[in-house]
Design an enzyme around this catalytic site. Structure first.
Site, PDB file in Angstrom:
ATOM      1  N   SER A 127      41.702  44.204  32.032  1.00 31.21           N
ATOM      2  CA  SER A 127      42.385  44.843  30.919  1.00 31.21           C
ATOM      3  C   SER A 127      42.725  46.271  31.328  1.00 31.21           C
ATOM      4  O   SER A 127      42.139  46.811  32.279  1.00 31.21           O
ATOM      5  CB  SER A 127      41.461  44.867  29.697  1.00 31.21           C
ATOM      6  OG  SER A 127      41.940  45.728  28.682  1.00 31.21           O
ATOM      7  N   TYR A 144      32.809  46.777  25.820  1.00 29.64           N
ATOM      8  CA  TYR A 144      33.925  46.018  26.380  1.00 29.64           C
ATOM      9  C   TYR A 144      34.521  46.770  27.566  1.00 29.64           C
ATOM     10  O   TYR A 144      34.769  46.181  28.633  1.00 29.64           O
ATOM     11  CB  TYR A 144      34.976  45.800  25.298  1.00 29.64           C
ATOM     12  CG  TYR A 144      36.183  45.014  25.747  1.00 29.64           C
ATOM     13  CD1 TYR A 144      36.104  43.652  25.995  1.00 29.64           C
ATOM     14  CD2 TYR A 144      37.424  45.641  25.902  1.00 29.64           C
ATOM     15  CE1 TYR A 144      37.220  42.925  26.403  1.00 29.64           C
ATOM     16  CE2 TYR A 144      38.543  44.925  26.301  1.00 29.64           C
ATOM     17  CZ  TYR A 144      38.435  43.572  26.549  1.00 29.64           C
ATOM     18  OH  TYR A 144      39.536  42.861  26.951  1.00 29.64           O
TER      19      TYR A 144
END
Length: 268
Positions: free
Chosen positions: A140, A153
């Site tokens: 990501s 995360y």
């Protein structure tokens, strides 16, 4: 692009980017192994792919790494080899660091970091024996930056970069290639399923993702990167610029990110 005759194993294949990757690889000729926890959804995805009868559905829980050696052995027995492993499965987060329970943080790391590492370690010996294969990690933009509400995360995605960048330097002489994909905002259910402070699902899609790129566009860029054996692929909209701001103008990135407000009760 032609992946005819190649076996591509995709985790998180029951929705979102993983579902789009399944259709894209199948359209390019690959034989698929589709994995996630939701067998019914995997079967649905299989039926939407080109040549559905060729593809294998295999339930897998990224939080259960002890099952990976047996699952890998099953794939090798039924398909003969694994040419491309796509570590796509994962779960996002929406919680302030001070509020996130440690149990939830550990669960996020188990799924987003330890799961892909453990599955790669299960698959890698067969690739090394053949001196051929590709390992793909869907990370990501958060693998480079940190924003409010995503501390664990972001930590997991940062960790993936460190691990798989290092792995690339170890296995390239053995014919193994490692690619990291860094999507920005993609219009999937990632925020619907994001974990809150105590592990509860957020249950709604954020506007940034509603306005994000289509998963098919993201998948096309990733498949193209695999075909070209790129080390890294960045795909998304303006948010991808955060990677370069953080890298080259960190003081400006810090100023921008401080303006971001976060609350678990924020509307989409």
């Amino acid at each position: 692009m032609n992946f005819a005759g190649q076996v591509v194993w995709i985790t998180g294949a029951s929705s979102g980017i993983g579902e789009a990757l399944a259709r894209a690889f199948a359209a390019a000729g690959a034989r698929l192994v589709l994995s996630s926890r939701r067998t019914e959804e995997l079967e649905r995805v299989r039926r939407t792919c080109a040549r559905p009868e060729e593809h294998l559905v295999l339930a897998l829980d990224l939080a259960q790494p002890a099952t990976f050696p047996a699952l890998t052995a099953e794939v090798l027995a039924r398909c003969g080899r694994i040419d491309v492993l796509v570590n796509n499965g994962g779960v996002s987060q929406r919680a302030r660091a001070i509020d996130a329970s440690f149990a939830t943080e550990r669960a996020l790391m188990d799924v987003n970091y330890f799961g892909p590492v453990a599955l790669t370690k299960a698959v890698l010996p067969s690739m090394l024996a053949r001196r051929s294969g590709q390992v793909v990690v869907v990370s990501s933009v958060m693998g480079y930056v940190g924003t409010p509400g995503r501390s664990t995360y972001a930590a997991a995605k940062h960790a993936l970069h460190g691990y798989f960048d290092s792995l690339r330097t170890e296995v390239w002489r053995e014919g193994i290639h490692v690619m990291i994909a860094c999507p920005g905002y993609v219009n999937t259910a990632v925020t619907d399923n994001a974990l809150g402070p105590t592990g509860e699902k957020r249950g709604r899609r954020e506007g940034t993702h509603i306005r994000g790129i289509a998963p098919e566009k993201c998948a096309a860029a990733i498949v193209r990167g695999v075909w070209r054996r790129r080390n890294e692929v960045h795909v998304g909209g303006w948010e991808v610029l955060g990677i370069y701001l953080q890298r080259y103008v960190p003081w400006l990135y810090a100023r921008v990110v401080r303006k971001i407000r976060f609350s678990v009760d924020d509307a989409p």
